[in-house]
Design a protein around this motif. Structure first.
Motif, mmCIF file in Angstrom:
data_model
loop_
_atom_site.group_PDB
_atom_site.id
_atom_site.type_symbol
_atom_site.label_atom_id
_atom_site.label_comp_id
_atom_site.label_asym_id
_atom_site.label_seq_id
_atom_site.Cartn_x
_atom_site.Cartn_y
_atom_site.Cartn_z
ATOM 1 N N THR A 1 0.797 -1.232 0.000
ATOM 2 C CA THR A 1 0.000 0.000 0.000
ATOM 3 C C THR A 1 0.828 1.279 0.000
ATOM 4 O O THR A 1 0.258 2.368 -0.053
ATOM 5 C CB THR A 1 -0.934 0.025 1.227
ATOM 6 O OG1 THR A 1 -0.134 -0.226 2.387
ATOM 7 C CG2 THR A 1 -2.019 -1.023 1.101
ATOM 8 N N HIS A 2 2.165 1.140 0.091
ATOM 9 C CA HIS A 2 2.951 2.379 0.053
ATOM 10 C C HIS A 2 4.290 2.179 -0.648
ATOM 11 O O HIS A 2 5.200 1.570 -0.085
ATOM 12 C CB HIS A 2 3.184 2.943 1.456
ATOM 13 C CG HIS A 2 3.930 4.243 1.436
ATOM 14 N ND1 HIS A 2 3.376 5.393 0.928
ATOM 15 C CD2 HIS A 2 5.185 4.577 1.805
ATOM 16 C CE1 HIS A 2 4.270 6.373 0.998
ATOM 17 N NE2 HIS A 2 5.383 5.899 1.521
ATOM 18 N N ILE A 3 4.394 2.704 -1.860
ATOM 19 C CA ILE A 3 5.668 2.715 -2.578
ATOM 20 C C ILE A 3 5.783 4.031 -3.369
ATOM 21 O O ILE A 3 4.842 4.833 -3.394
ATOM 22 C CB ILE A 3 5.805 1.507 -3.537
ATOM 23 C CG1 ILE A 3 4.714 1.540 -4.596
ATOM 24 C CG2 ILE A 3 5.777 0.182 -2.818
ATOM 25 C CD1 ILE A 3 5.141 0.820 -5.832
ATOM 26 N N HIS A 4 6.942 4.222 -3.996
ATOM 27 C CA HIS A 4 7.164 5.382 -4.877
ATOM 28 C C HIS A 4 7.846 4.854 -6.136
ATOM 29 O O HIS A 4 9.062 4.631 -6.127
ATOM 30 C CB HIS A 4 8.093 6.410 -4.230
ATOM 31 C CG HIS A 4 7.619 6.953 -2.917
ATOM 32 N ND1 HIS A 4 6.988 8.171 -2.800
ATOM 33 C CD2 HIS A 4 7.676 6.444 -1.664
ATOM 34 C CE1 HIS A 4 6.688 8.392 -1.532
ATOM 35 N NE2 HIS A 4 7.097 7.362 -0.814
ATOM 36 N N LEU A 5 7.100 4.654 -7.199
ATOM 37 C CA LEU A 5 7.716 4.133 -8.433
ATOM 38 C C LEU A 5 8.802 5.066 -8.966
ATOM 39 O O LEU A 5 9.810 4.622 -9.496
ATOM 40 C CB LEU A 5 6.648 3.917 -9.507
ATOM 41 C CG LEU A 5 5.724 2.714 -9.312
ATOM 42 C CD1 LEU A 5 4.623 2.728 -10.370
ATOM 43 C CD2 LEU A 5 6.486 1.393 -9.348
ATOM 44 N N THR B 1 -0.814 9.833 2.107
ATOM 45 C CA THR B 1 0.202 10.753 2.624
ATOM 46 C C THR B 1 1.166 10.054 3.575
ATOM 47 O O THR B 1 1.030 8.849 3.830
ATOM 48 C CB THR B 1 -0.474 11.967 3.310
ATOM 49 O OG1 THR B 1 0.490 12.973 3.573
ATOM 50 C CG2 THR B 1 -1.167 11.572 4.606
ATOM 51 N N HIS B 2 2.176 10.796 4.056
ATOM 52 C CA HIS B 2 3.135 10.315 5.054
ATOM 53 C C HIS B 2 2.875 11.050 6.364
ATOM 54 O O HIS B 2 2.610 12.242 6.338
ATOM 55 C CB HIS B 2 4.561 10.686 4.664
ATOM 56 C CG HIS B 2 5.070 10.095 3.397
ATOM 57 N ND1 HIS B 2 5.148 10.794 2.230
ATOM 58 C CD2 HIS B 2 5.568 8.858 3.129
ATOM 59 C CE1 HIS B 2 5.674 10.032 1.285
ATOM 60 N NE2 HIS B 2 5.934 8.841 1.789
ATOM 61 N N SER B 3 3.065 10.361 7.476
ATOM 62 C CA SER B 3 2.970 11.090 8.739
ATOM 63 C C SER B 3 3.617 10.344 9.888
ATOM 64 O O SER B 3 3.699 9.120 9.887
ATOM 65 C CB SER B 3 1.497 11.375 9.028
ATOM 66 O OG SER B 3 1.161 11.253 10.366
ATOM 67 N N ALA C 1 1.045 6.588 5.528
ATOM 68 C CA ALA C 1 2.256 5.782 5.636
ATOM 69 C C ALA C 1 2.991 6.096 6.943
ATOM 70 O O ALA C 1 3.008 7.243 7.390
ATOM 71 C CB ALA C 1 3.175 6.058 4.456
ATOM 72 N N HIS C 2 3.573 5.070 7.508
ATOM 73 C CA HIS C 2 4.473 5.099 8.676
ATOM 74 C C HIS C 2 3.777 5.055 10.033
ATOM 75 O O HIS C 2 3.753 4.003 10.659
ATOM 76 C CB HIS C 2 5.484 6.241 8.580
ATOM 77 C CG HIS C 2 6.250 6.206 7.282
ATOM 78 N ND1 HIS C 2 6.919 5.082 6.873
ATOM 79 C CD2 HIS C 2 6.400 7.113 6.271
ATOM 80 C CE1 HIS C 2 7.473 5.303 5.688
ATOM 81 N NE2 HIS C 2 7.150 6.518 5.298
ATOM 82 N N CYS C 3 3.263 6.186 10.541
ATOM 83 C CA CYS C 3 2.659 6.193 11.887
ATOM 84 C C CYS C 3 3.573 5.500 12.900
ATOM 85 O O CYS C 3 3.121 4.655 13.678
ATOM 86 C CB CYS C 3 1.279 5.534 11.871
ATOM 87 S SG CYS C 3 0.094 6.365 10.802
ATOM 88 N N ALA D 1 6.732 -1.330 0.916
ATOM 89 C CA ALA D 1 8.195 -1.246 0.954
ATOM 90 C C ALA D 1 8.684 0.191 0.986
ATOM 91 O O ALA D 1 9.862 0.435 1.191
ATOM 92 C CB ALA D 1 8.799 -1.960 -0.252
ATOM 93 N N ASP D 2 7.783 1.174 0.752
ATOM 94 C CA ASP D 2 8.197 2.565 0.556
ATOM 95 C C ASP D 2 9.043 2.619 -0.726
ATOM 96 O O ASP D 2 8.940 1.731 -1.561
ATOM 97 C CB ASP D 2 8.939 3.088 1.786
ATOM 98 C CG ASP D 2 8.791 4.602 1.945
ATOM 99 O OD1 ASP D 2 8.302 5.249 1.010
ATOM 100 O OD2 ASP D 2 9.170 5.138 2.992
ATOM 101 N N GLY D 3 9.901 3.588 -0.913
ATOM 102 C CA GLY D 3 10.669 3.658 -2.166
ATOM 103 C C GLY D 3 11.949 2.841 -2.100
ATOM 104 O O GLY D 3 12.448 2.536 -1.022
HETATM 105 ZN ZN ZN Z 1 7.083 7.049 1.261
#
Ligand code: ZN
Length: 432
Positions: free
Chosen positions: A59-63, A212-214, A249-251, A300-302
């Motif tokens: 649910t969270h990556i940056h292509l 978003t990220h937080s 993302a994150h928390c 995995a994030d980026g």
């Molecule tokens: Zn990210």
């Protein structure tokens, strides 16, 4: 088209244990699950006891950051972002971003990920959307919104332009085939107060998510407190935008009150353990969030902070991290498997379509070979074999919507040699 998976062991969050038999896929859906199906089909895939599992959901990556793999090492979040990632993103051209997206999409599908949500950069999101639609994967994608400068970072834009481009992208791409748009305000320090409110209105109007990220790192939280007088989640709540549309993302650093706000709002939490470890950010309170009934998923994030897009790594680390915090029984394997499959589908609001291997659902499936040294013996707990022993090398077949995109570990959508060549040349032009 009818495809039969013969004699597979099905692992799925809704099962008590496992189920062994035949699975028939027809016109993109799982049509029948029985023992000894003898129907005429276009193709039989012999399982011989290999594992059939739901396609993974990240649910969270940056292509757009796949090209930055290994280029931003040993830095904490805000330096990593300001000095490296935003600088690189500002240098992207349509060609380099296309090479980055293709590399990322190949990595995702070869590793068994069939659905993902990606935050892109400020420019050229059209190019990424084109590639995602070509890839056949199920993607939720959005352009990063950044209308406030972070430190001296070179990447930000005018509010009006950001909003106009976002609306234009939604109108042209959202709900086209398997594509969904997800509006992507980058994080609190890079988005003006009124812009959050505007984004929320647009999200409601078009019925799309906000990604978003937080609460990733303590310096970031300090910065957010300086800017808003509040902690991240508290700030979202105070603006009235914290709803089940928000996918965060994150928390990592959320307090009890924020966990309660996340729970009552139904917001989705996107857990990225490798990224949180690699940037030295911390360990998210996953056990506490699950206990409160939050919607948790994995990403995995980026590749710029991981440096893989490998769901097996994320599952393993998610489990190990909680054991260090809370003891060996903190996060059972089945729960981790769930976060990477059905949990992700729930966060993305498509759990009635994907996320389990069940009759009637879309055929987003992965066949994992489990007859190698690394996953032996076969008497082991099957979920433990997937979460702690298997890896991307075990992925035999990947199917999205009934269509095979990876066959015996080979990508059928892209010419891998070309993808690697393009990524290398794009990266050298970017670094110059
Ligand atoms: Zn990210």
């Amino acid at each position: 088209v009818r495809i039969l998976f013969r004699d597979v062991v099905v692992l799925s969050s809704h099962l008590d244990g496992v189920w062994r038999g035949d699975v028939l896929v027809e016109d993109g859906r799982i049509q029948r699950m029985e023992k000894g199906i003898c129907e005429e089909v276009h193709r039989v895939i012999q399982g011989d006891g290999d594992y059939l599992i739901p396609g993974f959901v990240q649910t969270h990556i940056h292509l757009c950051q796949t090209l930055f793999r290994g280029l931003a090492e040993d830095l904490p979040l805000l330096d990593w972002l300001e000095k490296k990632v935003l600088l690189f993103e500002s240098k992207h051209t349509p060609d380099t971003i296309r090479a980055s997206a293709k590399l990322g999409l190949c990595e995702l599908m070869l590793g068994g990920t069939t659905t993902f949500m990606s935050m892109e950069t400020v420019r050229y999101t059209d190019v990424v959307l084109e590639e995602v639609s070509r890839s056949k994967l199920r993607g939720f994608v959005g352009k990063a919104i950044m209308d406030r400068q972070v430190g001296n970072a070179p990447l930000f834009e005018d509010t009006e332009k950001a909003i106009k481009e976002t609306v234009d992208l939604i109108e042209r791409w959202d709900k086209q085939g398997k594509l969904r748009y997800a509006i992507a305000p980058r994080f609190v320090p890079s988005v003006k107060h009124d812009t959050w409110l505007e984004i929320f209105k647009i999200a409601e109007h078009y019925d799309v998510f906000i990604h978003t990220h937080s609460s990733e790192n303590r310096d970031e939280i300090k910065l957010v407190e300086e800017l808003t007088g509040k902690r991240n989640v508290e700030y979202f709540d105070s603006m009235g935008i914290l709803t089940d549309r928000m996918k965060i993302a994150h928390c990592v650093w959320v307090d009890e009150q924020e966990i309660e706000m996340l729970r009552s709002s139904g917001a989705g939490v996107l857990h990225c353990p490798s990224s949180n470890f690699k940037l030295g950010s911390g360990i998210a309170p996953v056990v506490e969030m699950l206990r409160e009934g939050l919607n948790l998923s994995i990403g995995a994030d980026g590749a710029s902070c991981n440096n893989n897009l490998d769901v097996f790594c994320e599952m393993r680390l998610a489990g190990l991290a909680q054991k260090v915090r809370k003891g060996a029984d903190a996060l059972p394997v089945k729960e981790i498997f769930r976060m990477a499959t059905l949990g992700g589908a729930e966060v993305l609001g498509i759990a009635d379509e994907i996320g389990t291997v069940e009759v009637g659902k879309r055929a987003d499936l992965v066949l994992l070979g489990v007859k190698d040294v690394f996953t032996t013996p076969d008497t082991a707990n099957p979920y433990a074999r997937v979460v702690y022993s298997a890896g991307r090398g075990n992925v035999r077949i990947v199917m999205v919507d009934g269509e095979i995109v990876v066959e015996e570990g080979r990508c059928l959508v892209y010419d891998i040699d070309e993808v690697i060549r393009d990524a290398n040349s794009a990266c050298s032009s970017l670094v110059e």
